[in-house]
Design an enzyme around this catalytic site. Sequence first.
Site, PDB file in Angstrom:
ATOM      1  CD  GLU A 291      37.768  59.405  74.585  1.00 58.25           C
ATOM      2  OE1 GLU A 291      38.087  60.495  75.078  1.00 58.25           O
ATOM      3  OE2 GLU A 291      37.774  58.327  75.231  1.00 58.25           O
ATOM      4  CE  LYS A 351      36.879  63.187  77.476  1.00 54.25           C
ATOM      5  NZ  LYS A 351      37.955  62.175  77.373  1.00 54.25           N
ATOM      6  CB  CYS A 400      35.908  59.345  77.816  1.00 55.14           C
ATOM      7  SG  CYS A 400      37.005  58.341  78.850  1.00 55.14           S
TER       8      CYS A 400
END
Length: 522
Positions: A291, A351, A400
């Site tokens: 990320e 994300k 994440c």
Amino acid sequence: MSILKRVRLSGTGRGLTLFFLGLLTGLSLPPWGIWGLAWVGLAPVWIVATVNADKKGIGARFRQGFFWAACWGLGFYGWGLAWITGLHPLTWMGLSPVQSLAVALGAWFIVTVWGVVLVGAWGGIMAALITQEKSWLLELLMGVTLWCLLEGLWTRSPLWWTSYALTQSPGNLAILHWGQVSGPNTICGLLLLVNGMIAQAWKQSLTYPKRLKLWLLPILVWGITQGIGWLWLQTPLSPHNQAPLQIGLIQGNIPTRIKLTPRGINQALERYSQSYQSLVNQGADVVLTPEAAIPLVWPDPRLNELNHGIAEHQIPLWLGVFMPVPNQTNTLTQSLITLTGKTTPFSQFNKVKLVPLGEYIPEFLQGFISRLSTATSQLRPGTLDQQFQTPFGPAIVGICFDSAFSGVFRAQAQRGGQWIMTVANNDPYDATMMRQHQAQDILRAIETDRYGIRATNTGLSGVTDPHGHTLWLSDYREWQTYLAKIYLRQTQTLYVQYGDWLTPILVGLGGVWWLQTTLSKS
């Protein structure tokens, strides 16, 4: 004489006892992983919250049950989420040491309280609804149903992390296979069922000492579910008719305190370019970075050299960067993009679950914290209907914080995603958080029956097979590369096809049974 008096604990004593039992049950979470504690840890809460509760009014019963359960939750969630204090020091963000400590402790307090509210609500509602007239079987059904319902609601909040199912990952792979039935709530339901049976055996043995046979029931249920899970775990994976996909993983290990500075960006460009070249030489079909591996906004000119190398070798790179949102000024997404050497990315995944404080600032803190990244723009979350296309077929991506939300992965698996890729930064947190993050990804791999690979900045990167076995795990805070070999899969588990279908069925059964029992007594 009431059962509570026979236990001979004062109110303060019960609260402290439950708190320490919550701390003890917290050892079932990674990295400690004493998963057996979770099968018995909630039983004392169940006992204290519900026994003799009907001697008071419904409001008083709720408050009492909430308090006892909250005492346990404070120990369990406070201990399990203590890694959040690793945010400190945040002096690199322009905060003083005192301000930094306040932010870290405040974040710990907020996420702990959110967990405490969950278990407190469970205890309070159980105490309010359960009376001695209700059968112990109905109490079991309601306890399991209510926990699954509350966890389902909590997963829709921005602070979700610690499902009770996480206590079984990665140590108890057998029971994790039940997640293929209806997701993590299947595992939670089994855990609550055994805890509830222990509570019933305890309560009835105090009142009726000769009813010792009830203690055999939780042991029997645990043995059966564990045995079925073990057989599930031993089932060979379906034969692979294609060659493995060789994916190079890069763990850059560039601390966040320098990552967003010119020095850190230059170091990232150098390390990821060098690691990409090394993995290509080893025979990688494609290379995966963490990320925000290079925290620049595409197409920053500083990425040209990296893109030229991709064009030269004709080996794609999955790069973590910031992407501008079309037609929206000063708005970005935290993204993973597929680079093939062309001027525009082949594909992009944004994300879905942004991190409070880390990626967006709540309004009440906006005057206190002024910068979280080199990008001064606001971040926009991705949507659940995304599908990450690659030159090798559709993949499942989690960035994440997405790892804690099973629905993000299920939606992509349902649309044909053939393997899982998770990318994360994970700095500045310690190995405790990293072990829990890895455990989340193991849950997702088993639920979807997919191989999973994860690339992180500071650890832990790894490779997992569809049974949850860890095939490789990186070192902590080391610059590393690894060539993973995985197989693409197109199976569809019950959970992937139908989602959490178990909880609505439990709610319907429990609601009808409780109403019928209540109306028949009125």
